[in-house]
Design a protein around this motif. Structure first.
Motif, short mmCIF file in Angstrom:
data_model
loop_
_atom_site.label_atom_id
_atom_site.label_comp_id
_atom_site.label_asym_id
_atom_site.label_seq_id
_atom_site.Cartn_x
_atom_site.Cartn_y
_atom_site.Cartn_z
N GLN A 16 0.83 -1.20 0.00
CA GLN A 16 0.00 0.00 0.00
C GLN A 16 0.87 1.26 0.00
O GLN A 16 2.00 1.25 0.50
CB GLN A 16 -0.91 0.01 1.24
N CYS A 50 1.05 4.96 1.49
CA CYS A 50 0.46 5.61 2.66
C CYS A 50 1.20 6.89 3.02
O CYS A 50 2.40 7.05 2.74
CB CYS A 50 0.49 4.69 3.87
N ARG A 77 -3.25 15.26 -2.23
CA ARG A 77 -3.42 13.83 -2.44
C ARG A 77 -3.12 13.50 -3.90
O ARG A 77 -3.72 14.09 -4.81
CB ARG A 77 -4.85 13.41 -2.09
N ARG A 130 -4.16 -0.63 -13.14
CA ARG A 130 -5.60 -0.43 -12.97
C ARG A 130 -6.26 -0.90 -14.25
O ARG A 130 -6.08 -0.31 -15.31
CB ARG A 130 -5.92 1.04 -12.70
N GLY A 162 1.04 -4.41 3.84
CA GLY A 162 -0.03 -4.24 4.82
C GLY A 162 0.36 -4.69 6.20
O GLY A 162 -0.10 -4.12 7.19
N VAL A 176 -2.97 2.32 9.69
CA VAL A 176 -4.08 2.69 8.80
C VAL A 176 -5.41 2.55 9.53
O VAL A 176 -6.26 3.46 9.49
CB VAL A 176 -4.06 1.82 7.52
N VAL A 202 -4.41 5.66 3.24
CA VAL A 202 -4.02 4.91 2.04
C VAL A 202 -4.30 5.78 0.82
O VAL A 202 -5.40 6.33 0.67
CB VAL A 202 -4.80 3.59 1.93
N GLU A 240 -5.99 4.35 -3.90
CA GLU A 240 -6.65 3.10 -3.55
C GLU A 240 -7.22 2.35 -4.74
O GLU A 240 -7.41 1.12 -4.68
CB GLU A 240 -7.78 3.37 -2.54
N ASP A 241 -7.51 3.05 -5.84
CA ASP A 241 -8.07 2.37 -7.00
C ASP A 241 -6.98 1.80 -7.91
O ASP A 241 -7.28 1.25 -8.97
CB ASP A 241 -8.99 3.30 -7.79
N TRP A 242 -5.73 1.92 -7.49
CA TRP A 242 -4.62 1.34 -8.22
C TRP A 242 -4.07 0.14 -7.45
O TRP A 242 -3.88 0.20 -6.24
CB TRP A 242 -3.50 2.36 -8.43
N ASP A 251 -4.20 -8.11 7.99
CA ASP A 251 -3.30 -7.53 7.00
C ASP A 251 -2.61 -8.58 6.14
O ASP A 251 -1.73 -8.26 5.34
CB ASP A 251 -2.25 -6.66 7.70
#
Length: 304
Positions: free
Chosen positions: A167, A169, A180, A208, A244, A251, A258, A261-263, A300
């Motif tokens: 992830q 972060c 962001r 993605r 994770g 988190v 995070v 997140e869509d990747w 995790d």
């Protein structure tokens, strides 16, 4: 038939001496009569003395054979006890296990599981060595290694006992101050905290659907140990790329956010690695099975 095993000859001699018969000795030892006879003859040849007096109707000890029998009468029970003690390590979960593991996985995750395992298995002791180095299991006499990345090497067996997604972060404060990232390419303007042993080098990989993006990074901070990068991320030093099992608690506590997140990034497999051997000790099998079960329940870590 000649044999190089003196114990085989001793077993055959003792059986004949106790039964006064080659046939009955063969039955006791689950051998053929010629094999028993050959082993005794080889023992006599090697010692240069006749131990048994044979006739067509009977078998009796010679004077030398009687002395030899008396001296050996307590040997076989000791040998059998020694064999039982050795094979018990193969059949029973007992003994000491030497384990190598990386610090970021070992301290926070394996150490508590080791404590639980020891309570459940009082016959086992564990020596846990925490190091980022991929130890040579055979040369350094380790029974087992737990590794987050795997390098194929000869004469080892691997079993995947879990996996942990990577992830991206950063702290909410860092995101508020620096924005962001909306796409992976946006990381070029961020302070990146880089794991020095990442197998791709200083390139972060994202995907993605059918889109794949490689982002070269110039680390603001680079380290070969995950917990140190976590500390830097929690201090607001930048954006970290970590598994994770390292960042998960922070988190969930809201201390890290995070990003992207869509990747999808990579998933780190967690392997148990041990020397290739048909006779894996019961203690190692028991411990590896326990770890696979417990890690599979961890929030995790994905099940094997």
């Amino acid at each position: 038939m000649k044999t190089l095993d003196p114990l085989a000859g001793i077993s055959a001699f003792l059986a004949v001496a106790e039964t006064s018969s080659f046939s009955r000795a063969a039955d006791r030892l689950a051998m053929s009569r010629p094999t028993v006879s050959a082993q005794v003859q080889e023992l006599e040849r090697r010692m240069g003395v006749r131990l048994l007096q044979r006739t067509t109707r009977s078998v009796a000890l010679t004077e030398a054979g009687e002395a030899y029998y008396q001296a050996l009468s307590g040997v076989l029970p000791q040998i059998r006890e020694a064999e039982r003690a050795a094979t018990s390590f193969q059949q029973e979960a007992i003994g000491r296990i030497r384990v190598s593991a990386p610090p970021d996985l070992g301290s926070d995750h394996l150490a508590p599981l080791v404590a639980e395992f020891l309570k459940l298995n009082p016959g086992i002791s564990i020596d846990l060595d925490l190091s980022m180095d991929a130890v040579n299991l055979v040369e350094e006499k380790f029974d087992l290694a737990i590794r987050g990345t795997i390098s194929i090497e000869p004469n080892v067996v691997t079993r995947q006992i879990g996996a942990s997604p990577i992830q991206v972060c950063a702290t909410p404060d860092y995101v508020q101050r620096h924005g962001r990232p909306e796409r992976p390419e946006d990381l070029a303007r961020h302070a990146c905290l880089h794991f020095a042993r990442l197998r791709w080098g200083r390139v972060w990989h994202f995907s993605r659907k059918d889109e794949k993006v490689r982002v070269p990074v110039v680390p603001r901070f680079e380290c070969n140990e995950g917990r140190s990068l976590l500390s830097a991320a929690l201090a607001g030093a930048g954006v970290a790329l970590l598994p994770g099992f390292v960042v998960g608690p922070a988190v969930r506590a809201g201390r890290l956010a995070v990003l992207l997140e869509d990747w999808a990034i990579a998933t780190i497999p967690i392997h148990a690695v041990y020397p290739a051997n048909r006779h894996i000790a019961a203690k190692v099998k028991t411990f590896v099975g326990f770890l696979a079960d417990r890690l599979g329940r961890h929030p995790d870590i994905l099940a094997e």
